[in-house]
Design a protein around this motif. Structure first.
Motif, PDB file in Angstrom:
ATOM      1  N   CYS A 247       0.831  -1.209   0.000  1.00  0.00           N
ATOM      2  CA  CYS A 247       0.000   0.000   0.000  1.00  0.00           C
ATOM      3  C   CYS A 247       0.868   1.263   0.000  1.00  0.00           C
ATOM      4  O   CYS A 247       0.549   2.252  -0.686  1.00  0.00           O
ATOM      5  CB  CYS A 247      -0.934  -0.008   1.200  1.00  0.00           C
ATOM      6  SG  CYS A 247      -2.194  -1.295   1.155  1.00  0.00           S
ATOM      7  N   THR A 248       1.961   1.234   0.746  1.00  0.00           N
ATOM      8  CA  THR A 248       2.861   2.383   0.791  1.00  0.00           C
ATOM      9  C   THR A 248       3.470   2.651  -0.580  1.00  0.00           C
ATOM     10  O   THR A 248       3.534   3.798  -1.045  1.00  0.00           O
ATOM     11  CB  THR A 248       3.976   2.138   1.824  1.00  0.00           C
ATOM     12  OG1 THR A 248       3.388   1.965   3.126  1.00  0.00           O
ATOM     13  CG2 THR A 248       4.941   3.323   1.876  1.00  0.00           C
ATOM     14  N   ASP A 249       3.903   1.587  -1.260  1.00  0.00           N
ATOM     15  CA  ASP A 249       4.459   1.743  -2.610  1.00  0.00           C
ATOM     16  C   ASP A 249       3.409   2.316  -3.559  1.00  0.00           C
ATOM     17  O   ASP A 249       3.735   3.170  -4.414  1.00  0.00           O
ATOM     18  CB  ASP A 249       4.946   0.392  -3.135  1.00  0.00           C
ATOM     19  CG  ASP A 249       6.191  -0.122  -2.419  1.00  0.00           C
ATOM     20  OD1 ASP A 249       6.847   0.688  -1.721  1.00  0.00           O
ATOM     21  OD2 ASP A 249       6.500  -1.323  -2.555  1.00  0.00           O
ATOM     22  N   LEU A 250       2.169   1.868  -3.434  1.00  0.00           N
ATOM     23  CA  LEU A 250       1.108   2.383  -4.297  1.00  0.00           C
ATOM     24  C   LEU A 250       0.865   3.866  -4.037  1.00  0.00           C
ATOM     25  O   LEU A 250       0.733   4.664  -4.976  1.00  0.00           O
ATOM     26  CB  LEU A 250      -0.185   1.592  -4.064  1.00  0.00           C
ATOM     27  CG  LEU A 250      -0.188   0.143  -4.545  1.00  0.00           C
ATOM     28  CD1 LEU A 250      -1.401  -0.599  -3.990  1.00  0.00           C
ATOM     29  CD2 LEU A 250      -0.181   0.081  -6.074  1.00  0.00           C
ATOM     30  N   ILE A 251       0.809   4.249  -2.772  1.00  0.00           N
ATOM     31  CA  ILE A 251       0.567   5.645  -2.419  1.00  0.00           C
ATOM     32  C   ILE A 251       1.708   6.528  -2.917  1.00  0.00           C
ATOM     33  O   ILE A 251       1.479   7.610  -3.485  1.00  0.00           O
ATOM     34  CB  ILE A 251       0.373   5.785  -0.898  1.00  0.00           C
ATOM     35  CG1 ILE A 251      -0.918   5.083  -0.464  1.00  0.00           C
ATOM     36  CG2 ILE A 251       0.326   7.254  -0.480  1.00  0.00           C
ATOM     37  CD1 ILE A 251      -1.033   4.862   1.024  1.00  0.00           C
ATOM     38  N   GLU A 252       2.931   6.054  -2.748  1.00  0.00           N
ATOM     39  CA  GLU A 252       4.085   6.830  -3.229  1.00  0.00           C
ATOM     40  C   GLU A 252       4.083   6.925  -4.748  1.00  0.00           C
ATOM     41  O   GLU A 252       4.671   7.855  -5.316  1.00  0.00           O
ATOM     42  CB  GLU A 252       5.376   6.189  -2.727  1.00  0.00           C
ATOM     43  CG  GLU A 252       5.567   6.349  -1.218  1.00  0.00           C
ATOM     44  CD  GLU A 252       6.815   5.658  -0.704  1.00  0.00           C
ATOM     45  OE1 GLU A 252       7.419   4.869  -1.478  1.00  0.00           O
ATOM     46  OE2 GLU A 252       7.184   5.889   0.462  1.00  0.00           O
ATOM     47  N   GLY A 253       3.383   5.998  -5.412  1.00  0.00           N
ATOM     48  CA  GLY A 253       3.264   6.039  -6.869  1.00  0.00           C
ATOM     49  C   GLY A 253       2.051   6.813  -7.360  1.00  0.00           C
ATOM     50  O   GLY A 253       1.712   6.746  -8.546  1.00  0.00           O
ATOM     51  N   GLY A 254       1.386   7.529  -6.456  1.00  0.00           N
ATOM     52  CA  GLY A 254       0.295   8.413  -6.858  1.00  0.00           C
ATOM     53  C   GLY A 254      -1.102   7.894  -6.583  1.00  0.00           C
ATOM     54  O   GLY A 254      -2.088   8.572  -6.909  1.00  0.00           O
ATOM     55  N   VAL A 255      -1.242   6.719  -5.969  1.00  0.00           N
ATOM     56  CA  VAL A 255      -2.559   6.175  -5.644  1.00  0.00           C
ATOM     57  C   VAL A 255      -3.099   6.863  -4.397  1.00  0.00           C
ATOM     58  O   VAL A 255      -2.379   7.009  -3.409  1.00  0.00           O
ATOM     59  CB  VAL A 255      -2.471   4.653  -5.409  1.00  0.00           C
ATOM     60  CG1 VAL A 255      -3.759   4.113  -4.813  1.00  0.00           C
ATOM     61  CG2 VAL A 255      -2.125   3.934  -6.712  1.00  0.00           C
ATOM     62  N   ASP A 256      -4.341   7.295  -4.429  1.00  0.00           N
ATOM     63  CA  ASP A 256      -4.925   7.913  -3.233  1.00  0.00           C
ATOM     64  C   ASP A 256      -6.213   7.235  -2.769  1.00  0.00           C
ATOM     65  O   ASP A 256      -6.882   7.709  -1.855  1.00  0.00           O
ATOM     66  CB  ASP A 256      -5.160   9.409  -3.432  1.00  0.00           C
ATOM     67  CG  ASP A 256      -6.074   9.728  -4.606  1.00  0.00           C
ATOM     68  OD1 ASP A 256      -6.719   8.789  -5.141  1.00  0.00           O
ATOM     69  OD2 ASP A 256      -6.146  10.898  -5.001  1.00  0.00           O
TER      70      ASP A 256
END
Length: 288
Positions: A247-256
């Motif tokens: 989830c952290t990797d996704l958020i850092e990749g622009g997922v909100d």
């Protein structure tokens, strides 16, 4: 790290014990203020009536925005649209529109002679009513019935063009899987939001079987890690760590936005949300 918006998927209970588990799951996760929760159908539409009842109850008593899964399986067009209207009549206007899994033991999906042939036809019919917010499924790893990964993208584009406003993906194990899919969707002209589906792994054997059935790629390192963690009795700790990192990797990749498949077991989902900064909102009293 930005606090993501979250949503949760539940499944309808099959007995009294399951009813209590669902209620407990709702009580644990509701304080996290999800933007919506969804309730599934069983394979072959086997829980259609239960889904309808649970959706109505959650909407009325939980205070949560509730979305109902709706499929094309084993029903006429009129029957399917009647179910949608029943949802609307009790104030539920969020639909997750899916083709649906065929009944167990069947030779694949066979449309009802008077039913919707596929999810696109269902989405078009729901959109024509102007009553519903329509979400659909998406597959970062190739769907078992798709000829190619591009065919999955093309089909998602058809569903969006038919009236869907958001896609919820099948679960996956590595953030790069989602990013590749998101980039391919953007290249195909898909401009509606694609929300990654997240599965906190409560049971590795069950998760592996589920992944193999729906075409989700299992990295070797994930399988090895869980097999070792099971020997050491540390599966929950590993599951929380892997899911939080994903989830952290996704958020850092622009997922909100994140959509969690809870399997009506809330503890790991709650713990991951806490690790991401999604915690209950506590109002502090103003002390003079």
């Amino acid at each position: 790290m930005k606090r993501p918006e979250i949503s949760f998927e539940f499944f309808p209970p099959k007995n009294i014990e399951g009813t209590f588990r669902l209620w407990d799951t709702t009580q644990v996760l509701a304080p996290l203020k999800p933007r919506f929760v969804s309730v599934t159908y069983g394979a072959g539409g086997t829980t259609r009536d239960l889904t309808r009842d649970v959706v109505g109850t959650l909407h009325k008593h939980s205070g949560l925005r509730t979305a109902a899964h709706l499929t094309c399986v084993d029903a006429t067009r009129d029957e399917t649209l009647k179910i949608a209207q029943d949802f609307a009549a009790v104030g539920v206007t969020d639909i997750v529109a899916l083709r649906g899994d065929p009944p167990k033991g069947s030779n694949g999906f066979q449309p009802h002679p008077d039913g919707f042939a596929n999810s696109v036809e269902l989405i078009e019919a729901l959109a024509e009513t102007g009553q519903f917010t329509i979400r659909v499924g998406a597959y970062p790893d190739k769907h078992p019935e798709a000829a190619t990964a591009q065919a999955d993208i093309d089909w998602l584009k058809r569903k969006i063009d038919a009236g869907a406003t958001e896609a919820l993906t099948q679960f996956f194990f590595e953030a790069e899987t989602f990013f590749r899919f998101r980039d391919a969707a953007a290249k195909a002209g898909i401009d509606q939001y694609i929300t990654p589906g997240i599965l906190p792994i409560e049971n590795w054997k069950g998760a592996r079987r589920f992944a193999e059935g729906c075409g989700t790629f299992i990295p070797e390192w994930v399988a090895e890690a869980f097999e070792k963690a099971e020997r050491d009795n540390r599966s929950d700790l590993l599951a929380t760590a892997i899911c939080t990192e994903l989830c952290t990797d996704l958020i850092e990749g622009g997922v909100d936005k994140l959509h969690f498949y809870t399997l009506n077991r809330p503890e790991l989902t709650r713990d991951v949300c806490f690790a991401l900064g999604v915690t209950p909102e506590v109002k502090l009293e103003n002390v003079a």
